[in-house]
Design a protein around this motif. Structure first.
Motif, PDB file in Angstrom:
ATOM      1  N   ARG A 101      -8.200   8.014 -23.778  1.00  0.00           N
ATOM      2  CA  ARG A 101      -8.253   8.869 -22.585  1.00  0.00           C
ATOM      3  C   ARG A 101      -6.928   8.869 -21.827  1.00  0.00           C
ATOM      4  O   ARG A 101      -6.475   9.926 -21.376  1.00  0.00           O
ATOM      5  CB  ARG A 101      -9.410   8.411 -21.688  1.00  0.00           C
ATOM      6  CG  ARG A 101     -10.747   8.743 -22.330  1.00  0.00           C
ATOM      7  CD  ARG A 101     -11.923   8.218 -21.572  1.00  0.00           C
ATOM      8  NE  ARG A 101     -13.172   8.692 -22.172  1.00  0.00           N
ATOM      9  CZ  ARG A 101     -14.377   8.325 -21.784  1.00  0.00           C
ATOM     10  NH1 ARG A 101     -14.530   7.468 -20.787  1.00  0.00           N
ATOM     11  NH2 ARG A 101     -15.443   8.824 -22.369  1.00  0.00           N
TER      12      ARG A 101
ATOM     13  N   TYR B 236     -16.050   1.401 -15.450  1.00  0.00           N
ATOM     14  CA  TYR B 236     -15.793   2.778 -15.010  1.00  0.00           C
ATOM     15  C   TYR B 236     -15.589   3.748 -16.175  1.00  0.00           C
ATOM     16  O   TYR B 236     -16.064   4.870 -16.141  1.00  0.00           O
ATOM     17  CB  TYR B 236     -14.552   2.840 -14.120  1.00  0.00           C
ATOM     18  CG  TYR B 236     -14.646   2.058 -12.835  1.00  0.00           C
ATOM     19  CD1 TYR B 236     -15.860   1.562 -12.367  1.00  0.00           C
ATOM     20  CD2 TYR B 236     -13.518   1.833 -12.061  1.00  0.00           C
ATOM     21  CE1 TYR B 236     -15.936   0.845 -11.185  1.00  0.00           C
ATOM     22  CE2 TYR B 236     -13.586   1.122 -10.875  1.00  0.00           C
ATOM     23  CZ  TYR B 236     -14.803   0.623 -10.448  1.00  0.00           C
ATOM     24  OH  TYR B 236     -14.865  -0.077  -9.284  1.00  0.00           O
ATOM     25  N   CYS B 237     -14.853   3.313 -17.185  1.00  0.00           N
ATOM     26  CA  CYS B 237     -14.480   4.260 -18.246  1.00  0.00           C
ATOM     27  C   CYS B 237     -15.548   4.248 -19.345  1.00  0.00           C
ATOM     28  O   CYS B 237     -15.273   3.979 -20.514  1.00  0.00           O
ATOM     29  CB  CYS B 237     -13.107   3.920 -18.808  1.00  0.00           C
ATOM     30  SG  CYS B 237     -12.393   5.292 -19.724  1.00  0.00           S
TER      31      CYS B 237
ATOM     32  N   PRO C 182     -17.708   8.907 -17.012  1.00  0.00           N
ATOM     33  CA  PRO C 182     -16.802   7.884 -16.468  1.00  0.00           C
ATOM     34  C   PRO C 182     -16.581   8.099 -14.970  1.00  0.00           C
ATOM     35  O   PRO C 182     -16.587   9.233 -14.495  1.00  0.00           O
ATOM     36  CB  PRO C 182     -15.515   8.105 -17.259  1.00  0.00           C
ATOM     37  CG  PRO C 182     -15.590   9.501 -17.763  1.00  0.00           C
ATOM     38  CD  PRO C 182     -17.049   9.779 -17.992  1.00  0.00           C
TER      39      PRO C 182
ATOM     40  N   CYS D  11     -14.182   8.287 -12.804  1.00  0.00           N
ATOM     41  CA  CYS D  11     -12.734   8.458 -12.634  1.00  0.00           C
ATOM     42  C   CYS D  11     -12.324   8.351 -11.169  1.00  0.00           C
ATOM     43  O   CYS D  11     -11.224   7.910 -10.858  1.00  0.00           O
ATOM     44  CB  CYS D  11     -12.298   9.807 -13.201  1.00  0.00           C
ATOM     45  SG  CYS D  11     -12.678   9.970 -14.950  1.00  0.00           S
TER      46      CYS D  11
ATOM     47  N   CYS E 159     -11.446   4.884 -10.482  1.00  0.00           N
ATOM     48  CA  CYS E 159     -10.606   4.215 -11.478  1.00  0.00           C
ATOM     49  C   CYS E 159      -9.217   3.902 -10.925  1.00  0.00           C
ATOM     50  O   CYS E 159      -8.571   4.765 -10.333  1.00  0.00           O
ATOM     51  CB  CYS E 159     -10.476   5.123 -12.706  1.00  0.00           C
ATOM     52  SG  CYS E 159      -9.400   4.432 -13.957  1.00  0.00           S
TER      53      CYS E 159
ATOM     54  N   ILE F 160      -6.488   3.595 -12.397  1.00  0.00           N
ATOM     55  CA  ILE F 160      -5.353   4.198 -13.111  1.00  0.00           C
ATOM     56  C   ILE F 160      -5.560   5.686 -13.360  1.00  0.00           C
ATOM     57  O   ILE F 160      -4.994   6.250 -14.288  1.00  0.00           O
ATOM     58  CB  ILE F 160      -5.080   3.462 -14.450  1.00  0.00           C
ATOM     59  CG1 ILE F 160      -6.347   3.419 -15.315  1.00  0.00           C
ATOM     60  CG2 ILE F 160      -4.516   2.070 -14.218  1.00  0.00           C
ATOM     61  CD1 ILE F 160      -6.088   3.066 -16.762  1.00  0.00           C
ATOM     62  N   PHE F 161      -6.352   6.328 -12.508  1.00  0.00           N
ATOM     63  CA  PHE F 161      -6.617   7.750 -12.790  1.00  0.00           C
ATOM     64  C   PHE F 161      -5.345   8.586 -12.761  1.00  0.00           C
ATOM     65  O   PHE F 161      -5.221   9.576 -13.467  1.00  0.00           O
ATOM     66  CB  PHE F 161      -7.674   8.314 -11.833  1.00  0.00           C
ATOM     67  CG  PHE F 161      -7.165   8.678 -10.470  1.00  0.00           C
ATOM     68  CD1 PHE F 161      -7.120   7.746  -9.468  1.00  0.00           C
ATOM     69  CD2 PHE F 161      -6.707   9.960 -10.216  1.00  0.00           C
ATOM     70  CE1 PHE F 161      -6.642   8.075  -8.210  1.00  0.00           C
ATOM     71  CE2 PHE F 161      -6.220  10.301  -8.969  1.00  0.00           C
ATOM     72  CZ  PHE F 161      -6.180   9.354  -7.951  1.00  0.00           C
TER      73      PHE F 161
ATOM     74  N   CYS G 178      -3.828   8.914 -16.212  1.00  0.00           N
ATOM     75  CA  CYS G 178      -4.764   9.232 -17.284  1.00  0.00           C
ATOM     76  C   CYS G 178      -4.716  10.718 -17.633  1.00  0.00           C
ATOM     77  O   CYS G 178      -5.160  11.572 -16.861  1.00  0.00           O
ATOM     78  CB  CYS G 178      -6.166   8.828 -16.851  1.00  0.00           C
ATOM     79  SG  CYS G 178      -7.403   9.246 -18.082  1.00  0.00           S
TER      80      CYS G 178
ATOM     81  N   TYR H  41      -8.154  12.556 -17.774  1.00  0.00           N
ATOM     82  CA  TYR H  41      -8.620  12.914 -16.428  1.00  0.00           C
ATOM     83  C   TYR H  41      -7.878  14.158 -15.935  1.00  0.00           C
ATOM     84  O   TYR H  41      -8.487  15.088 -15.394  1.00  0.00           O
ATOM     85  CB  TYR H  41      -8.398  11.736 -15.472  1.00  0.00           C
ATOM     86  CG  TYR H  41      -8.481  12.162 -14.035  1.00  0.00           C
ATOM     87  CD1 TYR H  41      -9.713  12.489 -13.475  1.00  0.00           C
ATOM     88  CD2 TYR H  41      -7.338  12.295 -13.258  1.00  0.00           C
ATOM     89  CE1 TYR H  41      -9.795  12.940 -12.169  1.00  0.00           C
ATOM     90  CE2 TYR H  41      -7.418  12.741 -11.959  1.00  0.00           C
ATOM     91  CZ  TYR H  41      -8.640  13.061 -11.411  1.00  0.00           C
ATOM     92  OH  TYR H  41      -8.720  13.521 -10.136  1.00  0.00           O
TER      93      TYR H  41
ATOM     94  N   PRO I  54     -12.621  14.094 -19.273  1.00  0.00           N
ATOM     95  CA  PRO I  54     -12.390  12.800 -19.931  1.00  0.00           C
ATOM     96  C   PRO I  54     -13.409  12.463 -21.007  1.00  0.00           C
ATOM     97  O   PRO I  54     -13.076  11.794 -21.978  1.00  0.00           O
ATOM     98  CB  PRO I  54     -12.445  11.794 -18.778  1.00  0.00           C
ATOM     99  CG  PRO I  54     -13.070  12.514 -17.632  1.00  0.00           C
ATOM    100  CD  PRO I  54     -12.781  13.963 -17.819  1.00  0.00           C
TER     101      PRO I  54
HETATM  102  S1  SF4 Z   1      -9.405   8.125 -15.068  1.00  0.00           S
HETATM  103 FE1  SF4 Z   1      -9.165   7.942 -17.280  1.00  0.00          FE
HETATM  104  S2  SF4 Z   1      -9.130   5.745 -17.682  1.00  0.00           S
HETATM  105 FE2  SF4 Z   1      -9.949   6.040 -15.619  1.00  0.00          FE
HETATM  106  S3  SF4 Z   1     -12.188   6.105 -15.881  1.00  0.00           S
HETATM  107 FE3  SF4 Z   1     -11.444   8.207 -15.943  1.00  0.00          FE
HETATM  108  S4  SF4 Z   1     -11.122   8.632 -18.120  1.00  0.00           S
HETATM  109 FE4  SF4 Z   1     -11.255   6.407 -17.889  1.00  0.00          FE
END
Ligand code: SF4
Length: 399
Positions: A193, A237-238, A243, A245, A248, A250-251, A254, A257, A262
């Motif tokens: 992702r 979360y993922c 997910p 997001c 998250c 690190i969105f 990503c 995202y 995703p």
């Molecule tokens: S932003 Fe990306 S890494 Fe984060 S939960 Fe969503 S799909 Fe997963």
């Protein structure tokens, strides 16, 4: 720098049409500029420090053990034990088994010194029993070849029985903070992702690509915490579906995202139906209320475990359920075998097994047929789930 477009390992594939990104629910809504590897690791590690799962094998002191070797990392024995148990098994299932093992075998030396039968009995119900045998062999190797001190490199860890590339990397990273690249199923999904890898993640070429991408993000410091943070992100979360997001850490980094869908990553092939096999099991009760059990041969499926006697698993129903042949091959051909109603179904990784049960009673029987054990004592022996199901099926019918 991380790319901001989907990666395709097979270039001839039609490029994905970018979709409008969804607004995150709780985190900041506007994606920032491309980020560096250290930005990514820093965000993830800060999240892990707050939100990382509390798991018994991460507890530095362990349940019954003295503290970790260096004051920060988990005990290598705990990491080893948990990683072997977690192969093909969920965290929720593993936790009580892990705690029970630490009670019964508090140290690597205790595990190595224990008889295999005791380990198989403690493992019963966890499945994939080759893992239990390899656990024992690996513990003995570390005691005999390394004087009980774990090797710290991936290369040496891989030489131990039952420890493949993933497990070696996980132990090296988590127990010894080596910058090993740890890619389990959860991490594979997160990496797919982050980089929007639009191909089937089960193909070897894509797996290799994902490993390289994971390596490009692995930081030189706190590699063990980073590996666990990626696992935890994938497990929380993922998730495969829906997910979170918006929560998250690190969105911003990503690509899946940013493309707005995703869940489309990684691409999956439809699952093929598992082949079905057929067999007959024997439920032989003696006058004292005991049931005939045997030990399976060491090699092969459920090797070395106790079993209710049964025929070979066949690919076709007609020969697998051939009752005349089954009666002729019964452990006691003079007994009056009757067929119980219904069938028992058990699903292994590669096939589904359907079993019908022949039951009989005898007043006395030769002890050489196997071991005679009362059903209420089955919990104390290494009886795999398949045979527990068959026992339950027979007992429900009063056999
Ligand atoms: S932003 Fe990306 S890494 Fe984060 S939960 Fe969503 S799909 Fe997963």
């Amino acid at each position: 720098m991380m790319g901001k477009r989907g990666i395709s390992v097979t270039p001839e594939k039609t490029p994905r049409k970018p979709r409008k990104p969804k607004a995150p629910k709780a985190a900041e809504a506007v994606p920032g500029p491309a980020v560096t590897k250290s930005d990514h690791a820093a965000k993830l590690l800060a999240w892990f420090d707050q939100e990382g799962r509390k798991l018994p094998w991460r507890n530095q002191a362990g349940r019954n053990q003295a503290g970790p070797k260096d004051g920060r990392h988990p005990d290598p024995y705990h990491v080893f034990l948990s990683e072997i148990m977690l192969q093909q098994t969920t965290v929720a299932t593993v936790i009580p088994y892990f705690n029970d093992f630490i009670d019964k075998f508090p140290t690597l030396a205790a595990l190595a010194a224990a008889p295999l039968e005791k380990i198989l009995t403690a493992w019963a119900g966890l499945g994939y029993y080759a893992r239990a045998r390899n656990l024992h062999k690996a513990a003995r190797h570390v005691i005999e070849l390394y004087g009980g001190k774990w090797p710290e490199s991936e290369e040496k860890l891989r030489t131990l029985p039952g420890i493949g590339p993933y497990t070696a990397a996980a132990i090296a990273a988590i127990a010894f903070d080596q910058p090993a690249v740890v890619v389990d199923g959860n991490v594979e999904r997160v990496i797919s992702r982050i980089f929007a890898v639009a191909d089937d993640s089960k193909s070897p070429a894509v797996k290799k690509k994902i490993y390289q991408l994971a390596a490009s993000l692995t930081p030189p410091e706190r590699a063990g915490d980073y590996a666990q943070a990626m696992m935890d992100l994938g497990a929380s979360y993922c998730s495969p579906r829906q997910p979170l997001c918006g929560l998250c850490p690190i969105f911003r980094h990503c690509d899946a995202y940013l493309l707005g869908q995703p869940e489309d990553f990684p691409a999956k092939k439809p699952k093929l139906a598992k082949p079905v096999r057929f067999a007959v099991a024997y439920w032989l009760r003696r006058g004292d209320g005991t049931i005939l059990l045997r030990r399976r041969v060491e090699k092969g499926l459920l090797g070395g475990m106790m079993e209710l006697p049964c025929t070979h698993f066949k690919d076709d129903e007609a020969s697998g359920f051939d009752l005349a042949a089954a009666r002729a091959a019964a452990p006691l051909t003079t007994a009056k075998w009757r067929r119980l109603d219904g069938r028992v179904v058990h699903v292994f990784t590669h096939f589904r097994l359907e079993i019908i049960v022949l039951a009989a009673e005898v007043r006395l029987a030769d002890g050489n047929l196997g071991q005679w054990i009362k059903p209420e004592n089955f919990a104390e022996i290494a009886l795999p789930t398949l045979f527990r199901k068959i026992a339950s099926h027979a007992l429900k019918q009063g056999a």
